[in-house]
Design a protein around this motif. Structure first.
Motif, PDB file in Angstrom:
ATOM      1  N   ARG A 196       0.790  -1.238   0.000  1.00 30.28           N
ATOM      2  CA  ARG A 196       0.000   0.000   0.000  1.00 30.28           C
ATOM      3  C   ARG A 196       0.820   1.284   0.000  1.00 30.28           C
ATOM      4  NH1 ARG A 196      -4.703   1.779   3.417  1.00 30.28           N
ATOM      5  NH2 ARG A 196      -3.622   0.908   5.223  1.00 30.28           N
ATOM      6  N   ASP A 197       2.142   1.203   0.105  1.00 34.17           N
ATOM      7  CA  ASP A 197       2.928   2.436   0.100  1.00 34.17           C
ATOM      8  C   ASP A 197       4.284   2.222  -0.567  1.00 34.17           C
ATOM      9  OD1 ASP A 197       3.172   5.150   0.579  1.00 34.17           O
ATOM     10  OD2 ASP A 197       3.881   4.925   2.634  1.00 34.17           O
ATOM     11  N   ILE A 198       4.260   1.579  -1.722  1.00 33.11           N
ATOM     12  CA  ILE A 198       5.494   1.377  -2.487  1.00 33.11           C
ATOM     13  C   ILE A 198       5.938   2.732  -3.043  1.00 33.11           C
ATOM     14  CG2 ILE A 198       6.478   0.366  -4.578  1.00 33.11           C
ATOM     15  CD1 ILE A 198       6.187  -1.638  -2.340  1.00 33.11           C
ATOM     16  N   ALA A 230     -11.745  -3.330   1.078  1.00 30.37           N
ATOM     17  CA  ALA A 230     -12.159  -1.923   1.060  1.00 30.37           C
ATOM     18  C   ALA A 230     -11.576  -1.261   2.299  1.00 30.37           C
ATOM     19  CB  ALA A 230     -13.674  -1.808   1.047  1.00 30.37           C
ATOM     20  N   ILE A 231     -10.778  -0.216   2.089  1.00 34.13           N
ATOM     21  CA  ILE A 231     -10.024   0.413   3.171  1.00 34.13           C
ATOM     22  C   ILE A 231     -10.485   1.848   3.390  1.00 34.13           C
ATOM     23  CG2 ILE A 231      -7.723   1.089   3.963  1.00 34.13           C
ATOM     24  CD1 ILE A 231      -8.003  -1.900   3.784  1.00 34.13           C
ATOM     25  N   ALA A 232     -10.637   2.230   4.640  1.00 29.03           N
ATOM     26  CA  ALA A 232     -10.890   3.627   5.000  1.00 29.03           C
ATOM     27  C   ALA A 232     -10.204   3.880   6.341  1.00 29.03           C
ATOM     28  CB  ALA A 232     -12.385   3.905   5.101  1.00 29.03           C
ATOM     29  N   PRO A 233      -9.586   5.041   6.536  1.00 33.24           N
ATOM     30  CA  PRO A 233      -9.437   6.127   5.566  1.00 33.24           C
ATOM     31  C   PRO A 233      -8.362   5.807   4.508  1.00 33.24           C
ATOM     32  CG  PRO A 233      -8.215   6.652   7.546  1.00 33.24           C
ATOM     33  CD  PRO A 233      -8.943   5.350   7.822  1.00 33.24           C
ATOM     34  N   ILE A 234      -8.330   6.618   3.468  1.00 32.31           N
ATOM     35  CA  ILE A 234      -7.329   6.454   2.413  1.00 32.31           C
ATOM     36  C   ILE A 234      -5.995   6.967   2.933  1.00 32.31           C
ATOM     37  CG2 ILE A 234      -6.726   6.993   0.032  1.00 32.31           C
ATOM     38  CD1 ILE A 234      -9.335   5.384   0.428  1.00 32.31           C
ATOM     39  N   TYR A 246      -7.819   5.649  -4.296  1.00 35.66           N
ATOM     40  CA  TYR A 246      -8.148   6.960  -3.733  1.00 35.66           C
ATOM     41  C   TYR A 246      -9.578   7.403  -4.024  1.00 35.66           C
ATOM     42  CZ  TYR A 246      -6.996   9.302  -8.241  1.00 35.66           C
ATOM     43  OH  TYR A 246      -6.954   9.705  -9.549  1.00 35.66           O
ATOM     44  N   THR A 247     -10.252   6.725  -4.952  1.00 42.17           N
ATOM     45  CA  THR A 247     -11.657   7.088  -5.201  1.00 42.17           C
ATOM     46  C   THR A 247     -12.645   6.182  -4.461  1.00 42.17           C
ATOM     47  OG1 THR A 247     -11.655   5.747  -7.217  1.00 42.17           O
ATOM     48  CG2 THR A 247     -11.211   8.104  -7.456  1.00 42.17           C
ATOM     49  N   HIS A 248     -12.293   4.891  -4.318  1.00 42.50           N
ATOM     50  CA  HIS A 248     -13.234   3.946  -3.700  1.00 42.50           C
ATOM     51  C   HIS A 248     -12.640   3.163  -2.530  1.00 42.50           C
ATOM     52  CE1 HIS A 248     -15.927   4.779  -7.010  1.00 42.50           C
ATOM     53  NE2 HIS A 248     -15.001   4.408  -7.883  1.00 42.50           N
ATOM     54  N   GLY A 249     -11.364   3.337  -2.247  1.00 37.57           N
ATOM     55  CA  GLY A 249     -10.753   2.616  -1.138  1.00 37.57           C
ATOM     56  C   GLY A 249     -10.501   1.147  -1.410  1.00 37.57           C
TER      57      GLY A 249
END
Length: 342
Positions: A196-198, A230-234, A246-249
């Motif tokens: 998630r953060d490459i 499905a992830i929140a928050p972005i 970033y639009t739907h998580g």
């Protein structure tokens, strides 16, 4: 309410020991034994192993990491993020380590959850291109202990004006190694890990410029029967986020594939994902990719000293990885095999 590791440090440590030393551990960091039906165990306990092996990480005492970092001396501080800081240290056996201290007392329960989540992902990963976890410490605070990567991050080596210009051969090797590490997280590791953060600052370099994917603070694992989460928050880094995230998580392997495409462009061009004028690397690079003007993408500091065929292959792979539709992006297995990034 006080966090678990402060309410009962001994109980928290027993939980971690049960995770790390319950039964025997396999080559991918998995362990034998039944999972405990608790949120903590669910976050960190692995699936059954394929072959027995000794545990790959252990619990350190606070005294050990305190001595290793010279009482967390400011001269040993090598990195700081929004939720953690990293210190260089040397263990009693001479090994150089990176000690990551999680910060943010204002959110103790979330910090505890994030700690277990990171432990439950990177703790099961064993690959030359993934930063190896040596252990953790829950005395007085929350710490993760990793092998130390001597040359810092790709970002620092690429963008620091005082650093020597990174040659093409090194850049290509970094691209290849990072692709292999990411493929392992998606397919080779016992858990499907989505980083998630490459990005360039999360890929570290050993003394011989071997890339190692690091910082699993945002990582998620996907059960084999799930197609996505499905992830929140972005959360993540602007300029590297896939559109569906970033639009739907929505998060799956293709989230990392998109970020890897941005990473490739950053290595090739020497430009950051977002420059000082807030222009994204993608918006700058796409016209050149569409027109096939690959030479315009090469970092001008390299001059003409690069392999044209390798450059074309990397540019082609990058163009596939940054497609807006996740369906049309390749998997990392396709990147390393069919599209010959390696």
């Amino acid at each position: 309410m006080r966090p678990l590791y402060l309410r009962s440090s001994g109980s928290f440590k027993k939980l971690l020991l049960s995770i790390g030393h319950r039964g025997t551990k396999n080559g991918n960091g998995g362990v034998d034994g039944k999972e405990k039906d608790t949120p903590a165990a669910a976050a960190a306990a692995p699936p059954p192993p394929e072959s027995p092996r000794k545990p790959a990480w252990r619990c350190f005492s606070y005294d050990e990491i305190h001595r290793a970092t010279n009482a967390f001396h400011k001269d040993n501080l090598v990195g700081r993020g929004g939720s953690s800081e990293v210190y260089r240290g040397e263990l009693a056996d001479g090994r150089t380590v990176a000690v990551k201290r999680l910060m943010g007392a204002w959110a103790c329960e979330r910090r505890e959850r994030d700690f277990l989540a990171e432990l439950g992902t990177v703790g099961h990963a064993r690959h030359p291109n993934v930063c190896a976890l040596l252990g953790c410490c829950v005395d007085r605070d929350l710490y993760l202990v990793f092998h130390f990567s001597g040359r810092g991050s790709v970002s620092a080596n690429l963008h620091d004006e005082k650093a020597p210009v990174m040659g093409w051969a090194v850049r290509h090797a970094i691209a290849v190694g990072t692709a292999r590490g990411l493929e392992y997280l998606h397919k080779g590791c016992q858990r499907r890990i989505i980083h998630r953060d490459i990005k360039a600052s999360n890929v570290l370099l050993t003394d011989d410029f071997q890339p190692q994917i690091s910082d699993f603070g945002l990582a998620k694992w996907l059960p084999s029967e799930w197609t996505h989460r499905a992830i929140a928050p972005i959360e993540g880094t602007f300029g590297c986020l896939a559109p569906e995230y970033y639009t739907h998580g929505i998060v799956d392997e293709k989230t990392d594939v998109f970020a890897f495409g941005v990473f490739l462009l950053e290595i090739m061009t020497g430009r950051k994902p977002v420059d000082g004028s807030h222009k994204s690397l993608l918006s700058w690079a796409r016209p050149f990719l569409n027109e096939g003007r690959i030479e315009a993408l090469v970092d001008p500091r390299i001059g003409g000293d690069y392999d044209g065929e390798q450059t074309r292959r990397l540019a082609f792979v990058a163009s596939l990885c940054i497609r807006s539709s996740a369906t049309w992006r390749p998997s990392m297995t396709e990147v390393t095999s069919h599209h010959s990034v390696t």
